[in-house]
Design an enzyme around this catalytic site. Sequence first.
Site, PDB file in Angstrom:
ATOM      1  N   PHE A 148      45.636  27.938  43.890  1.00 33.26           N
ATOM      2  CA  PHE A 148      45.834  28.863  42.813  1.00 33.26           C
ATOM      3  C   PHE A 148      46.521  30.166  43.252  1.00 33.26           C
ATOM      4  O   PHE A 148      46.128  30.744  44.253  1.00 33.26           O
ATOM      5  CB  PHE A 148      44.440  29.355  42.305  1.00 33.26           C
ATOM      6  N   ASP A 184      49.045  33.079  51.255  1.00 34.21           N
ATOM      7  CA  ASP A 184      48.702  33.867  50.059  1.00 34.21           C
ATOM      8  C   ASP A 184      47.228  34.609  50.048  1.00 34.21           C
ATOM      9  O   ASP A 184      46.169  33.757  50.171  1.00 34.21           O
ATOM     10  CB  ASP A 184      48.695  33.177  48.641  1.00 34.21           C
ATOM     11  N   LYS A 217      44.869  42.263  44.343  1.00 41.92           N
ATOM     12  CA  LYS A 217      43.394  42.427  44.096  1.00 41.92           C
ATOM     13  C   LYS A 217      42.723  43.697  44.621  1.00 41.92           C
ATOM     14  O   LYS A 217      42.867  44.817  44.367  1.00 41.92           O
ATOM     15  CB  LYS A 217      42.685  40.966  44.337  1.00 41.92           C
TER      16      LYS A 217
HETATM   17  C1  LIG Z   1      44.088  35.929  41.656  1.00 44.52           C
HETATM   18  C2  LIG Z   1      45.190  35.176  42.580  1.00 44.52           C
HETATM   19  C3  LIG Z   1      46.693  35.366  42.410  1.00 44.52           C
HETATM   20  C4  LIG Z   1      47.061  35.796  41.173  1.00 44.52           C
HETATM   21  O1  LIG Z   1      46.821  37.253  40.938  1.00 44.52           O
HETATM   22  P1  LIG Z   1      46.931  37.950  39.816  1.00 44.52           P
HETATM   23  O2  LIG Z   1      46.875  39.499  39.918  1.00 44.52           O
HETATM   24  O3  LIG Z   1      45.908  37.084  38.558  1.00 44.52           O
HETATM   25  O4  LIG Z   1      48.380  37.529  39.016  1.00 44.52           O
HETATM   26  C5  LIG Z   1      47.375  34.794  43.107  1.00 44.52           C
HETATM   27  N1  LIG Z   1      46.818  34.083  44.300  1.00 44.52           N
HETATM   28  C6  LIG Z   1      45.530  33.888  44.874  1.00 44.52           C
HETATM   29  C7  LIG Z   1      45.202  33.315  45.863  1.00 44.52           C
HETATM   30  C8  LIG Z   1      44.697  34.507  43.951  1.00 44.52           C
HETATM   31  O5  LIG Z   1      43.239  34.531  44.001  1.00 44.52           O
END
Ligand SMILES: *Cc1c(COP(=O)(O)O)cnc(C)c1O
Length: 403
Positions: A144, A229, A258
């Site tokens: 994700f 990420d 986040k």
């Molecule tokens: C939540 C998330 C994203 C995307 O972040 P948004 O602020 O929702 O665009 C990307 N990578 C990871 C690992 C995530 O958990």
Amino acid sequence: MKQPLDSRSCIELEDRYSAHNYNPLDVVIARGEGAHVWDVEGKRYLDCLAAYSAVNQGHNHPAIVRALTEQAQVLALTSRAFRNDRFGPFCEKLAKWTGYDRVLMMNTGAEAVETAIKAARRWGYEVKGVPDGRARILVFDNNFHGRTTTIVGFATEEASRHHFGPFTPGFEVLPYGDLAAVERAFDDHVVAVLVEPIQGEGGVVVPPPEFLQGIRKLCDDRNALLIADEIQSGLGRAGAVFAHTLDGVCADGVTIGKALSGGLYPVSAFLARKEVMNVFTPGSHGSTYGGNPLACAVAEAALDVLADENLIERSRELGGWFLQELRNLGSAKIKEVRGRGLWAGVELQHDAGGARKYCDLLRERGVLAKDTRSHTIRFAPPLMVAKDDLVDAVAKLGEVLAQ
Ligand SMILES: *Cc1c(COP(=O)(O)O)cnc(C)c1O
């Protein structure tokens, strides 16, 4: 004053006027404080999702709220056509905090990942010498990384990509945790490996330590970038500033978001060594809100809270205990408990009826957790959560699994 609506009315309005792009639990939250939230009727819940780890510092942390409200009254947005007095000092703080030379600020996580992809491709063409248009980026199944059309093009979750094509080429999806597959996929056109050190949405999937270590070595040997990420795994959730460092590796580039703002404002960033970040030249990338003074003030306070309250160590210590408690439940319905730091995925047996059902039962008992990938319940409470609240949450999980 307008009469406040009850939960049922709020849900009806949402269903009537919002796109149905989520399937939320039927709880309508009206207030939050620390690790708890209250619904419209005043019932209290323990928040075991923390907005997908955006609220690691706890809801409405007073120090972050103060930074937000004070800055909002002075200066909120200049765009980067002009400079603002919060931007430079915050970039310095973030670089020193994380150990990277340069930062590029964006707003959402997906934008930080897009930024990383652009950086990797340009680096591939301009530094590594890959022929233009031929760059390849290796990614993993069950990933994700966000919701843009480019990013969902290499998602493997059908719901997130169905009928959104045609997709951006240049990505190759490999089995997560399979180092031999990465080795086989490498060629001279690979510019980067983009990986979640722990897959959050994928169900808190922790790869064996050799996986990231092996990718690091392959990237070194074949001159490619390792991009981690850390949007969900970073900033304390896994018990470290960055989860990937727990396996003794160091990424060339990192995406964060986040918890970078403690839930008060959308703030994300791509962090990299200067040899990578220098591929960006004026006009090559940007965002109207990226690096705005409000974002900088909020993120600065959010980082201070993580440090001042020792939340990263707390995640590691409390998390180790919490994972053990979950494993001790010993329910026949539990297939596996995975996790690191204060971050747990409880995967249920696939004949247990699906994780959603148990999340609804937990909600009735005042614990909010969310199913992910059908059979896994994720527990990721704010890192300041009290131990007693977790004792209670584990007991309630035991109860609902006994049903
Ligand atoms: C939540 C998330 C994203 C995307 O972040 P948004 O602020 O929702 O665009 C990307 N990578 C990871 C690992 C995530 O958990």
